[in-house]
Design a protein around this motif. Structure first.
Motif, PDB file in Angstrom:
ATOM      1  N   ALA A   1       8.928  -0.069   1.378  1.00  0.00           N
ATOM      2  CA  ALA A   1       8.052   0.444   0.323  1.00  0.00           C
ATOM      3  C   ALA A   1       8.846   1.272  -0.679  1.00  0.00           C
ATOM      4  O   ALA A   1       8.654   1.144  -1.890  1.00  0.00           O
ATOM      5  CB  ALA A   1       6.933   1.278   0.932  1.00  0.00           C
ATOM      6  N   ALA A   2       9.739   2.106  -0.203  1.00  0.00           N
ATOM      7  CA  ALA A   2      10.569   2.908  -1.101  1.00  0.00           C
ATOM      8  C   ALA A   2      11.453   2.002  -1.945  1.00  0.00           C
ATOM      9  O   ALA A   2      11.610   2.221  -3.154  1.00  0.00           O
ATOM     10  CB  ALA A   2      11.418   3.893  -0.297  1.00  0.00           C
ATOM     11  N   TYR A   3      12.008   0.980  -1.318  1.00  0.00           N
ATOM     12  CA  TYR A   3      12.846   0.035  -2.059  1.00  0.00           C
ATOM     13  C   TYR A   3      12.024  -0.636  -3.157  1.00  0.00           C
ATOM     14  O   TYR A   3      12.459  -0.744  -4.299  1.00  0.00           O
ATOM     15  CB  TYR A   3      13.435  -0.995  -1.099  1.00  0.00           C
ATOM     16  N   ARG A   4      10.826  -1.065  -2.814  1.00  0.00           N
ATOM     17  CA  ARG A   4       9.953  -1.722  -3.788  1.00  0.00           C
ATOM     18  C   ARG A   4       9.561  -0.769  -4.915  1.00  0.00           C
ATOM     19  O   ARG A   4       9.506  -1.158  -6.070  1.00  0.00           O
ATOM     20  CB  ARG A   4       8.691  -2.248  -3.106  1.00  0.00           C
ATOM     21  N   ALA A   5       9.294   0.485  -4.577  1.00  0.00           N
ATOM     22  CA  ALA A   5       8.870   1.474  -5.570  1.00  0.00           C
ATOM     23  C   ALA A   5      10.052   2.045  -6.357  1.00  0.00           C
ATOM     24  O   ALA A   5       9.857   2.883  -7.231  1.00  0.00           O
ATOM     25  CB  ALA A   5       8.106   2.601  -4.884  1.00  0.00           C
TER      26      ALA A   5
ATOM     27  N   ALA B   1       0.831  -1.208   0.000  1.00  0.00           N
ATOM     28  CA  ALA B   1       0.000   0.000   0.000  1.00  0.00           C
ATOM     29  C   ALA B   1       0.866   1.258   0.000  1.00  0.00           C
ATOM     30  O   ALA B   1       0.598   2.212  -0.750  1.00  0.00           O
ATOM     31  CB  ALA B   1      -0.937  -0.006   1.209  1.00  0.00           C
ATOM     32  N   GLU B   2       1.899   1.268   0.807  1.00  0.00           N
ATOM     33  CA  GLU B   2       2.796   2.431   0.887  1.00  0.00           C
ATOM     34  C   GLU B   2       3.569   2.597  -0.418  1.00  0.00           C
ATOM     35  O   GLU B   2       3.751   3.720  -0.906  1.00  0.00           O
ATOM     36  CB  GLU B   2       3.759   2.260   2.059  1.00  0.00           C
ATOM     37  N   ALA B   3       4.014   1.497  -1.015  1.00  0.00           N
ATOM     38  CA  ALA B   3       4.753   1.563  -2.287  1.00  0.00           C
ATOM     39  C   ALA B   3       3.862   2.094  -3.405  1.00  0.00           C
ATOM     40  O   ALA B   3       4.299   2.896  -4.232  1.00  0.00           O
ATOM     41  CB  ALA B   3       5.306   0.187  -2.660  1.00  0.00           C
ATOM     42  N   GLU B   4       2.616   1.672  -3.420  1.00  0.00           N
ATOM     43  CA  GLU B   4       1.682   2.150  -4.436  1.00  0.00           C
ATOM     44  C   GLU B   4       1.454   3.654  -4.285  1.00  0.00           C
ATOM     45  O   GLU B   4       1.486   4.398  -5.266  1.00  0.00           O
ATOM     46  CB  GLU B   4       0.351   1.411  -4.323  1.00  0.00           C
TER      47      GLU B   4
END
Length: 131
Positions: A66-70, A36-39
């Motif tokens: 989340a930042a890493y994923r995004a 959710a945070e990455a989105e």
């Protein structure tokens, strides 16, 4: 203190991912919160590194992952830095923003014990190699 667990049955989502005096987060909940945070972060399309103040909270871990994923680079700032130290590192980050590697995942800062503090980029490839 937060412990990031790495149990053999991560895929089953039955084990705790994070444990602290504040409680526990299971892998399923961690995955949901990170996604959710990455989105949300992806929708913002940041053009500069995202500054995160490191602390021992579940929220910090979620935001970092989340930042890493995004694929948004994260500059980690220490919560114990003085206002002057934070300002100096913010200036360093801004001055070298155009030099940021396209593969940069994390930006850490040296302590400056032998001179001025410096920003150090960690690439996604380097992090993957070390894990």
């Amino acid at each position: 203190c937060i412990i990031l667990c790495s149990m053999p049955d991560i895929a089953s989502n039955r084990k705790d991912a994070l444990v602290s005096s504040a409680g526990r987060i299971r892998f399923e909940e961690l995955e949901h919160r990170v996604a959710a945070e990455a989105e949300a972060l992806s929708r913002l399309s940041p053009t500069a590194p995202w500054v995160l103040e490191a602390d021992r909270s579940f929220d910090f871990v979620v935001r970092f992952l989340a930042a890493y994923r995004a694929r948004v680079p994260v500059a980690i700032f220490a919560s114990e830095w003085t206002a002057r130290e934070t300002e100096k590192r913010s200036a360093i980050l801004e001055a070298h923003r155009t030099e940021l590697s396209s593969d940069a995942a994390v930006i850490l800062f040296t302590s400056g014990s032998s001179g001025d503090a410096k920003a150090v980029q960690l690439s996604r490839e380097g992090i993957a190699a070390n894990t």
